[in-house]
Design an enzyme around this catalytic site. Structure first.
Site, PDB file in Angstrom:
ATOM      1  N   HIS A 100      -0.287 -10.765   3.469  1.00 49.87           N
ATOM      2  CA  HIS A 100       0.654  -9.639   3.501  1.00 49.87           C
ATOM      3  C   HIS A 100      -0.152  -8.360   3.662  1.00 49.87           C
ATOM      4  O   HIS A 100      -1.060  -8.097   2.876  1.00 49.87           O
ATOM      5  CB  HIS A 100       1.476  -9.572   2.211  1.00 49.87           C
ATOM      6  CG  HIS A 100       2.225  -8.278   2.068  1.00 49.87           C
ATOM      7  ND1 HIS A 100       3.099  -7.820   3.032  1.00 49.87           N
ATOM      8  CD2 HIS A 100       2.218  -7.315   1.107  1.00 49.87           C
ATOM      9  CE1 HIS A 100       3.596  -6.651   2.665  1.00 49.87           C
ATOM     10  NE2 HIS A 100       3.061  -6.318   1.498  1.00 49.87           N
ATOM     11  N   HIS A 123       0.022  -4.018   5.540  1.00 53.62           N
ATOM     12  CA  HIS A 123       0.877  -2.884   5.927  1.00 53.62           C
ATOM     13  C   HIS A 123       0.371  -2.259   7.235  1.00 53.62           C
ATOM     14  O   HIS A 123      -0.013  -1.099   7.260  1.00 53.62           O
ATOM     15  CB  HIS A 123       0.845  -1.808   4.831  1.00 53.62           C
ATOM     16  CG  HIS A 123       1.400  -2.224   3.508  1.00 53.62           C
ATOM     17  ND1 HIS A 123       1.247  -1.461   2.359  1.00 53.62           N
ATOM     18  CD2 HIS A 123       2.106  -3.310   3.138  1.00 53.62           C
ATOM     19  CE1 HIS A 123       1.851  -2.065   1.335  1.00 53.62           C
ATOM     20  NE2 HIS A 123       2.361  -3.190   1.775  1.00 53.62           N
ATOM     21  N   GLU A 146       3.281  -8.405  -6.187  1.00 54.91           N
ATOM     22  CA  GLU A 146       3.987  -9.051  -5.066  1.00 54.91           C
ATOM     23  C   GLU A 146       3.577 -10.522  -4.891  1.00 54.91           C
ATOM     24  O   GLU A 146       3.805 -11.105  -3.829  1.00 54.91           O
ATOM     25  CB  GLU A 146       3.732  -8.290  -3.759  1.00 54.91           C
ATOM     26  CG  GLU A 146       4.419  -6.943  -3.711  1.00 54.91           C
ATOM     27  CD  GLU A 146       4.366  -6.330  -2.315  1.00 54.91           C
ATOM     28  OE1 GLU A 146       5.424  -5.980  -1.780  1.00 54.91           O
ATOM     29  OE2 GLU A 146       3.250  -6.198  -1.768  1.00 54.91           O
ATOM     30  N   HIS A 158       8.018  -1.654   5.681  1.00 54.14           N
ATOM     31  CA  HIS A 158       7.084  -2.008   4.616  1.00 54.14           C
ATOM     32  C   HIS A 158       5.821  -2.678   5.134  1.00 54.14           C
ATOM     33  O   HIS A 158       4.716  -2.201   4.882  1.00 54.14           O
ATOM     34  CB  HIS A 158       7.835  -2.916   3.603  1.00 54.14           C
ATOM     35  CG  HIS A 158       6.979  -3.513   2.530  1.00 54.14           C
ATOM     36  ND1 HIS A 158       7.476  -4.325   1.537  1.00 54.14           N
ATOM     37  CD2 HIS A 158       5.648  -3.465   2.292  1.00 54.14           C
ATOM     38  CE1 HIS A 158       6.509  -4.712   0.734  1.00 54.14           C
ATOM     39  NE2 HIS A 158       5.379  -4.218   1.171  1.00 54.14           N
TER      40      HIS A 158
HETATM   41 ZN    ZN Z   1       3.477  -4.568   0.383  1.00 54.16          ZN
END
Ligand code: ZN
Length: 253
Positions: A117, A119, A98, A181
């Protein structure tokens, strides 16, 4: 604003090799601490989630956490250096697929130096409702009219095109909810991005609790929210609170 920030970046650019090495070392140390703080604050999801930082002496490149390790396992040795196309130019660890979340945001937003980033549970739950973040608590003010939404897919952001989609959803904002996500949070500094990530989750949690409890009363007026937003977006606020979380994580070992 962008010009002023790039000018600042140039003026702080180290002029000697030794100065450059010291700057890189200090940034990597901050990334290591940021990872530990994020895990201590419940932002971990196995080895998923990543943090990156733009090199001040070469703004096209950025440092990034490696694949297969937890956010609290970042070391001086396993941090990767990555180019605008997502290629590893230094480091031997495995790269997150990613990476394009980071490379495309850095391309689109010269004022952003740090991208996170993760979750986090409540932010994902809020994203799943399809509703935006309300200002039901003070953290909500930080993201007032500054939170994008990426709704193309639940899948990993594994291409430049998908990364560009996330950057578009971010726009001029501070963060993006990736539907079902996770979150992407940006900052001019590591402290700003880390504190933003924690506050976004807190704001989402309060909202979901308020909505679960019944019919929340209306938010305060735009002027009232904007006043708080101006107060809590002072750079000092991010630094003071990040430094506190670093001290706390060090105390706990
Ligand atoms: Zn992710």
């Amino acid at each position: 604003m962008i010009n002023r920030k790039s000018a600042n970046r140039k003026s702080t650019r180290p002029t000697t090799r030794a100065g450059q090495r010291a700057t890189h070392r200090s940034l990597k140390e901050q990334l290591i601490l940021a990872g530990k703080v994020l895990v201590a604050e419940g932002q971990d999801d196995f080895t998923r989630g990543h943090i990156s930082f733009r090199l001040p002496d070469d703004p096209n490149l950025f440092f990034m956490k490696a694949h297969s390790i937890g956010l609290d396992e970042i070391t001086m040795q396993n941090i990767l250096t990555i180019d605008p196309e997502g290629n590893v130019v230094a480091g031997t660890a495995r790269r997150h697929s990613e990476v394009y979340i980071h490379s495309e945001i850095f391309k689109a937003r010269p004022d952003v130096n740090c991208v996170i980033h993760t979750h986090p549970t409540y932010s994902i739950a809020l994203s799943a409702t399809g509703r935006g973040l309300k200002c039901y608590s003070q953290p909500g003010a930080l993201f007032y009219e500054a939170l994008g939404s990426y709704t193309d897919t639940i899948n990993l952001i594994r291409s430049q095109a998908m990364g560009a989609g996330v950057a578009r959803a971010l726009g001029k904002g501070r963060a993006v909810l990736l539907k079902n996500h996770g979150v992407v949070v940006t900052g001019a500094t590591i402290a700003e991005a880390v504190i933003g990530t924690i506050m976004l989750e807190n704001g989402a949690m309060v909202q979901l609790l308020a909505e679960a409890a019944g019919d929340p009363a209306p938010e305060f007026s735009r002027a009232d929210i904007e006043k708080l937003k101006a107060d809590i977006t002072q750079p000092e606020q991010f630094t003071i609170n990040f430094d506190y979380l670093v001290r706390r994580v060090k105390r706990r070992g």
